[in-house]
Write a protein that holds these residues in place. Sequence first.
Motif, PDB file in Angstrom:
ATOM      1  N   LEU A   1      41.080  36.630  35.552  1.00 38.24           N
ATOM      2  CA  LEU A   1      41.503  36.464  36.947  1.00 38.24           C
ATOM      3  C   LEU A   1      42.109  37.766  37.475  1.00 38.24           C
ATOM      4  O   LEU A   1      41.851  38.160  38.608  1.00 38.24           O
ATOM      5  N   LYS A   2      42.891  38.421  36.632  1.00 33.56           N
ATOM      6  CA  LYS A   2      43.502  39.691  37.012  1.00 33.56           C
ATOM      7  C   LYS A   2      42.422  40.738  37.296  1.00 33.56           C
ATOM      8  O   LYS A   2      42.499  41.478  38.282  1.00 33.56           O
ATOM      9  N   TYR A   3      41.407  40.788  36.453  1.00 32.41           N
ATOM     10  CA  TYR A   3      40.308  41.731  36.660  1.00 32.41           C
ATOM     11  C   TYR A   3      39.578  41.415  37.965  1.00 32.41           C
ATOM     12  O   TYR A   3      39.245  42.317  38.734  1.00 32.41           O
ATOM     13  N   PHE A   4      39.318  40.144  38.213  1.00 33.68           N
ATOM     14  CA  PHE A   4      38.615  39.746  39.428  1.00 33.68           C
ATOM     15  C   PHE A   4      39.396  40.163  40.670  1.00 33.68           C
ATOM     16  O   PHE A   4      38.840  40.746  41.606  1.00 33.68           O
ATOM     17  N   VAL A   5      40.688  39.896  40.679  1.00 29.29           N
ATOM     18  CA  VAL A   5      41.526  40.281  41.817  1.00 29.29           C
ATOM     19  C   VAL A   5      41.488  41.794  42.007  1.00 29.29           C
ATOM     20  O   VAL A   5      41.371  42.288  43.134  1.00 29.29           O
ATOM     21  N   GLN A   6      41.559  42.541  40.923  1.00 27.22           N
ATOM     22  CA  GLN A   6      41.520  44.005  41.026  1.00 27.22           C
ATOM     23  C   GLN A   6      40.181  44.491  41.572  1.00 27.22           C
ATOM     24  O   GLN A   6      40.139  45.418  42.380  1.00 27.22           O
ATOM     25  N   ILE A   7      39.096  43.863  41.158  1.00 31.87           N
ATOM     26  CA  ILE A   7      37.769  44.243  41.672  1.00 31.87           C
ATOM     27  C   ILE A   7      37.702  44.012  43.171  1.00 31.87           C
ATOM     28  O   ILE A   7      37.266  44.878  43.929  1.00 31.87           O
ATOM     29  N   VAL A   8      38.153  42.840  43.624  1.00 33.49           N
ATOM     30  CA  VAL A   8      38.125  42.537  45.058  1.00 33.49           C
ATOM     31  C   VAL A   8      39.042  43.490  45.814  1.00 33.49           C
ATOM     32  O   VAL A   8      38.659  44.040  46.853  1.00 33.49           O
ATOM     33  N   ASP A   9      40.245  43.719  45.299  1.00 34.12           N
ATOM     34  CA  ASP A   9      41.184  44.634  45.956  1.00 34.12           C
ATOM     35  C   ASP A   9      40.626  46.051  46.052  1.00 34.12           C
ATOM     36  O   ASP A   9      40.838  46.741  47.044  1.00 34.12           O
ATOM     37  N   SER A  10      39.904  46.472  45.010  1.00 35.20           N
ATOM     38  CA  SER A  10      39.351  47.833  44.975  1.00 35.20           C
ATOM     39  C   SER A  10      38.068  47.949  45.793  1.00 35.20           C
ATOM     40  O   SER A  10      37.697  49.046  46.200  1.00 35.20           O
ATOM     41  N   GLY A  11      37.371  46.837  45.986  1.00 39.26           N
ATOM     42  CA  GLY A  11      36.108  46.862  46.715  1.00 39.26           C
ATOM     43  C   GLY A  11      34.958  47.430  45.911  1.00 39.26           C
ATOM     44  O   GLY A  11      33.868  47.641  46.438  1.00 39.26           O
ATOM     45  N   SER A  12      35.207  47.666  44.628  1.00 40.00           N
ATOM     46  CA  SER A  12      34.191  48.283  43.774  1.00 40.00           C
ATOM     47  C   SER A  12      34.548  48.036  42.315  1.00 40.00           C
ATOM     48  O   SER A  12      35.720  48.168  41.936  1.00 40.00           O
ATOM     49  N   ILE A  13      33.558  47.712  41.515  1.00 36.22           N
ATOM     50  CA  ILE A  13      33.790  47.526  40.085  1.00 36.22           C
ATOM     51  C   ILE A  13      34.157  48.862  39.446  1.00 36.22           C
ATOM     52  O   ILE A  13      35.045  48.930  38.600  1.00 36.22           O
TER      53      ILE A  13
ATOM     54  N   GLN B   1      33.619  50.444  32.944  1.00 40.97           N
ATOM     55  CA  GLN B   1      32.914  49.679  33.974  1.00 40.97           C
ATOM     56  C   GLN B   1      31.985  48.610  33.394  1.00 40.97           C
ATOM     57  O   GLN B   1      31.985  47.479  33.873  1.00 40.97           O
ATOM     58  N   PRO B   2      31.197  48.921  32.345  1.00 41.89           N
ATOM     59  CA  PRO B   2      30.341  47.869  31.778  1.00 41.89           C
ATOM     60  C   PRO B   2      31.148  46.686  31.232  1.00 41.89           C
ATOM     61  O   PRO B   2      30.747  45.532  31.385  1.00 41.89           O
ATOM     62  N   ALA B   3      32.286  46.966  30.622  1.00 37.75           N
ATOM     63  CA  ALA B   3      33.126  45.890  30.084  1.00 37.75           C
ATOM     64  C   ALA B   3      33.702  45.034  31.213  1.00 37.75           C
ATOM     65  O   ALA B   3      33.770  43.808  31.107  1.00 37.75           O
ATOM     66  N   LEU B   4      34.083  45.667  32.303  1.00 35.13           N
ATOM     67  CA  LEU B   4      34.617  44.938  33.454  1.00 35.13           C
ATOM     68  C   LEU B   4      33.524  44.092  34.104  1.00 35.13           C
ATOM     69  O   LEU B   4      33.757  42.933  34.464  1.00 35.13           O
ATOM     70  N   SER B   5      32.326  44.655  34.210  1.00 34.36           N
ATOM     71  CA  SER B   5      31.188  43.889  34.733  1.00 34.36           C
ATOM     72  C   SER B   5      30.889  42.688  33.845  1.00 34.36           C
ATOM     73  O   SER B   5      30.567  41.602  34.339  1.00 34.36           O
ATOM     74  N   GLN B   6      31.007  42.876  32.543  1.00 36.16           N
ATOM     75  CA  GLN B   6      30.764  41.784  31.605  1.00 36.16           C
ATOM     76  C   GLN B   6      31.807  40.677  31.786  1.00 36.16           C
ATOM     77  O   GLN B   6      31.473  39.494  31.760  1.00 36.16           O
ATOM     78  N   GLN B   7      33.061  41.050  31.984  1.00 41.12           N
ATOM     79  CA  GLN B   7      34.109  40.051  32.208  1.00 41.12           C
ATOM     80  C   GLN B   7      33.854  39.269  33.493  1.00 41.12           C
ATOM     81  O   GLN B   7      34.065  38.057  33.550  1.00 41.12           O
TER      82      GLN B   7
END
Length: 111
Positions: free
Chosen positions: A6-18, A29-35
Motif C-alpha cells: 500500500l505504501k508503494y502504491f501511494v508513493q507511485i501515485v504521489d510521484s506520478g511515475s513508477i 523500478q522492476p521490483a516496484l512494478s512487480q509489487q
Amino acid sequence: MDSRRLKYFVQIVDSGSITRAAAVTGIAQPALSQQLAVLENELKVKLLDRSVSGVTPTPAGKILYAHAQTILRQVEDMRHAVHREECKPLSGAVKKISACRRPWCLALPCR
C-alpha cells in the motif's frame, strides 16, 4: 495485502511515475512494478493507467489510494499509541521449550 505494498502504491501515485517512485523509495523500478502487479492481481483490478508521461490512477486506483492513505495513517497512529503506552524496549531471555533437535518437532509433538 500488506502495508508495504500500500505504501508503494501511494508513493507511485504521489510521484506520478513508477520510475520516480522507485528513486524515492530506493527500490529498483522492476521490483516496484512487480509489487504493483501483485497488488493488482490480488485485487483483480487494474489500478493505474500507464503512459509515456507517467501513471494515473484508474477509478479503482483512486478508491484504493484514498483507503490506503487512511490505512497507512491508522497504522502509524497505532504504532505511536503503542509506543506511548508501552515505553519499555523488549528484553529478556528466550526459553527452550523442547529438547528435541529435529526441525519437524516445531510442528509435531516430540516423543
